[in-house]
Enzyme design. Structure first.
Site, short mmCIF file in Angstrom:
data_model
loop_
_atom_site.label_atom_id
_atom_site.label_comp_id
_atom_site.label_asym_id
_atom_site.label_seq_id
_atom_site.Cartn_x
_atom_site.Cartn_y
_atom_site.Cartn_z
N TYR A 8 0.87 -1.18 0.00
CA TYR A 8 0.00 0.00 0.00
C TYR A 8 0.91 1.23 0.00
O TYR A 8 0.89 2.05 0.91
CB TYR A 8 -0.94 0.01 1.21
P1 FDA Z 1 2.91 -3.07 -10.58
O1 FDA Z 1 3.15 -3.77 -11.85
O2 FDA Z 1 2.51 -1.63 -10.63
O3 FDA Z 1 4.17 -3.26 -9.64
C1 FDA Z 1 4.23 -2.83 -8.31
C2 FDA Z 1 5.69 -2.68 -7.88
O4 FDA Z 1 6.36 -3.94 -7.97
C3 FDA Z 1 6.48 -1.72 -8.76
O5 FDA Z 1 7.48 -1.11 -7.99
C4 FDA Z 1 7.09 -2.66 -9.78
O6 FDA Z 1 8.24 -2.14 -10.39
C5 FDA Z 1 7.38 -3.88 -8.95
N1 FDA Z 1 7.28 -5.11 -9.75
C6 FDA Z 1 6.22 -5.50 -10.49
N2 FDA Z 1 6.49 -6.65 -11.11
C7 FDA Z 1 7.73 -7.01 -10.76
C8 FDA Z 1 8.56 -8.11 -11.09
N3 FDA Z 1 8.14 -9.04 -11.92
N4 FDA Z 1 9.81 -8.16 -10.60
C9 FDA Z 1 10.25 -7.18 -9.76
N5 FDA Z 1 9.51 -6.12 -9.39
C10 FDA Z 1 8.25 -6.03 -9.89
N6 FDA Z 1 -2.65 -5.83 -1.83
C11 FDA Z 1 -2.90 -6.81 -0.94
O7 FDA Z 1 -1.98 -7.32 -0.28
N7 FDA Z 1 -4.16 -7.31 -0.79
C12 FDA Z 1 -5.21 -6.83 -1.50
O8 FDA Z 1 -6.32 -7.31 -1.33
C13 FDA Z 1 -4.96 -5.77 -2.44
N8 FDA Z 1 -5.98 -5.23 -3.18
C14 FDA Z 1 -5.72 -4.22 -4.10
C15 FDA Z 1 -6.74 -3.68 -4.86
C16 FDA Z 1 -6.48 -2.67 -5.80
C17 FDA Z 1 -7.62 -2.11 -6.62
C18 FDA Z 1 -5.18 -2.20 -5.96
C19 FDA Z 1 -4.88 -1.10 -6.93
C20 FDA Z 1 -4.15 -2.76 -5.21
C21 FDA Z 1 -4.40 -3.75 -4.26
N9 FDA Z 1 -3.37 -4.29 -3.48
C22 FDA Z 1 -3.65 -5.30 -2.58
C23 FDA Z 1 -2.01 -3.76 -3.57
C24 FDA Z 1 -1.12 -4.60 -4.45
O9 FDA Z 1 -0.69 -5.74 -3.75
C25 FDA Z 1 0.13 -3.80 -4.87
O10 FDA Z 1 -0.25 -2.63 -5.53
C26 FDA Z 1 1.07 -4.65 -5.74
O11 FDA Z 1 2.37 -4.15 -5.66
C27 FDA Z 1 0.59 -4.67 -7.18
O12 FDA Z 1 1.39 -5.47 -7.98
P2 FDA Z 1 1.29 -5.29 -9.57
O13 FDA Z 1 2.21 -6.25 -10.18
O14 FDA Z 1 -0.13 -5.29 -9.98
O15 FDA Z 1 1.77 -3.78 -9.73
#
Ligand code: FDA
Length: 505
Positions: free
Chosen positions: A447
């Site tokens: 978050y």
């Molecule tokens: P994104 O791709 O934006 O990456 C997030 C971060 O991780 C960035 O710094 C990115 O560079 C890095 N990253 C991504 N992929 C990577 C990889 N393959 N290798 C290295 N680094 C990498 N959390 C939770 O615990 N429980 C929940 O129920 C929810 N619910 C929720 C709902 C909504 C609507 C949102 C917008 C967010 C949540 N979250 C959540 C938060 C969520 O866990 C957090 O935003 C994650 O980092 C999202 O990962 P993504 O890959 O989608 O994001």
């Protein structure tokens, strides 16, 4: 300009290595904006003209595309950001506050391979948790995985930051259930757990991936659930004992039978006339058993048989996303909510808040009635109490009753709108100080909240916000970073600073 020179250097190198231009998007290509927006959850960083957008987006189709992107951006003097599901709260996977960078988008690397006999799966980082849930549980009602509630979250960011949801009390975070991973380091080298070593493998389970490399894939242990689970919602307003119920919930929800998960969503309703507490819940078992458990554990809530619905675990995912009744196929929909902006912050509560305290919090919410401000209270305890703070980088364990997420989503209309909402969120956070954890005032890295501080790449300066997310694990994270990426190639506004300062590790 120097950025143009860097860009052409990168392009030349990347095309040489991959023999392809198919998956390169530059700001001059037509589809750049569509690709940029494809998984964006928080549009305020896109509409803002103060953020720096990627010089290129590479939609990697193979592992070697990722390796080439890293080798070539290092050569060209560009930084790399990686995006899996695009849900970053501060948009750090696709915008920066100035650093020129490329984004490697992993949305096409999303295969999931289940080993039924072993009870494990390899899941690529670009998969969403919805795709993962669907793949493991569509034809098997007794298999599940502990991860977040929103189906469109990307595995890459979510797992490396922790991952909490309805199974956290039973099985811990997503990161607790990772047994192997493939990562590309800052030299473009592909490594599994054995090759990366236990320090780095420790760091990417809760310390965030973005500071350490590009995680391509995780091997996870699947967990078992009963073939029937029961979901229920109970809504209570102020005139219906909402305050007393939330007060009681705080001390018992973290101690419930691990099969019972009750979270609370609190907000002002009826035009700011009252507060509503939604007890949003599920039980790993059937209705009869649940009613017996509730009679013993939380009779005050007055749960009735007609409040309950028996479903499969996979359908419970739909329930928490307010999609119960739809086909489970909606879990495969990666489309984000468009045209909206949000801001969130988080806290951990260690001592339950008194009735008077809760009343003051409600007063604050009622005063902020025109703001779409929601408080989400997620119980800890259970399995979370059994795992040591140092076992993996995710540190929030025993002693935490629950996590609070302050969350606000709005549609952008004029640039002053965001500022007004952000101001209310800061006020809320300030107001909550006496009720939540202190020294450090802990926060959950998934978050992400830029108000906690911006990274300088220096341990001493970054400690202010670093210990909030990682507590004592921040030291070890900084040392691991110093070892695997000492020149800080993988960086963003809240990445781990590289250090060699401490000798005790
Ligand atoms: P994104 O791709 O934006 O990456 C997030 C971060 O991780 C960035 O710094 C990115 O560079 C890095 N990253 C991504 N992929 C990577 C990889 N393959 N290798 C290295 N680094 C990498 N959390 C939770 O615990 N429980 C929940 O129920 C929810 N619910 C929720 C709902 C909504 C609507 C949102 C917008 C967010 C949540 N979250 C959540 C938060 C969520 O866990 C957090 O935003 C994650 O980092 C999202 O990962 P993504 O890959 O989608 O994001």
């Amino acid at each position: 300009s120097s950025t143009t020179i860097r860009s052409s250097k990168f392009l030349q190198c990347f095309i040489n290595k991959t023999n392809s231009t198919n998956n390169i998007y530059t700001p001059n290509t037509n589809s750049y904006t569509n690709v940029l927006l494809s998984s964006v959850q928080n549009t305020r960083f896109i509409t803002s003209n103060t953020t720096t957008k990627p010089s290129f987006i590479i939609t990697a189709a193979t592992f070697s595309d990722v390796q080439a992107s890293i080798t070539c951006s290092r050569l060209a003097g560009l930084h790399v950001r990686v995006r899996s599901g695009g849900h970053d709260y501060e948009a750090m996977s696709y915008v920066s506050s100035g650093d020129p960078f490329i984004t490697i988008d992993l949305a096409n690397l999303r295969s999931i391979t289940v080993d039924k006999a072993q009870g494990t799966a390899w899941v690529q980082a670009g998969a969403t948790v919805g795709e993962l849930y669907y793949t493991i549980a569509k034809n098997n009602r007794t298999v599940a995985f502990p991860a977040g509630i929103c189906p469109t979250i990307g595995v890459g960011g979510h797992f490396t930051g922790g991952g909490i949801g309805s199974l956290t009390r039973t099985y811990g975070t997503s990161a607790d259930n990772i047994v192997d991973a493939l990562i590309v380091n800052s030299k473009g080298k592909l490594m599994n757990r054995k090759a990366m070593g236990e320090d780095l493998f420790w760091a990417i389970r809760g310390g965030g991936g973005a500071s350490f490399g590009v995680v391509l894939s995780f091997k996870i242990n699947l967990v078992s659930v009963p073939s029937t689970v029961t979901v229920f919602n109970v809504n209570r307003k102020l005139g219906e004992n909402a305050t007393e119920l939330v007060e009681r919930w705080q001390t018992i929800a973290p101690r419930f039978d691990e099969k019972l998960f009750i979270r609370v969503v609190a907000q002002a309703v009826n035009g700011g006339k009252t507060i509503q507490a939604l007890f949003n819940s599920f039980y790993l078992g059937g209705i009869e058993e649940l009613l017996t458990v509730m009679k013993k554990s939380f009779p005050e809530l007055g749960l009735k048989r007609e409040d309950c619905t028996e479903v499969s675990w996979l359908e419970s995912v739909l329930f928490f996303n307010s999609d119960l009744g739809k086909s489970v196929d909606v879990l495969l929909d990666r489309e984000p909510q468009v045209n909206s902006s949000f801001k969130a912050k988080s806290d951990f509560v260690k001592n339950s808040i008194s009735k008077e305290g809760l009343e003051k919090i409600w007063e604050f919410l009622l005063e902020a009635k025109d703001e779409p401000l929601i408080l989400i209270l997620e119980p800890f305890g259970g399995k979370m109490d059994e795992i040591l703070e140092t076992d993996i980088a995710f540190p929030h364990r025993k002693g935490n009753l629950y996590n609070i997420q302050y969350y606000m989503r709005w549609s952008e209309k004029g640039s002053d709108v965001s500022e007004k909402h952000l101001e209310w969120m800061r006020k809320m956070y300030e107001f909550m100080t006496p009720y939540v954890s202190s020294q450090p005032r802990a926060a959950y890295y998934n978050y992400k909240d830029i108000d906690l501080g911006v990274g300088h790449g220096s341990y001493l300066e970054d400690e202010v916000w670093g210990v909030k997310y990682f507590k004592d694990n921040f030291k070890r994270l900084a040392l691991v970073k110093g070892k695997v990426d000492h020149d800080n190639f993988f960086r963003n506004e809240q990445s781990i600073p590289p250090t060699v300062l401490f000798k005790q590790y």
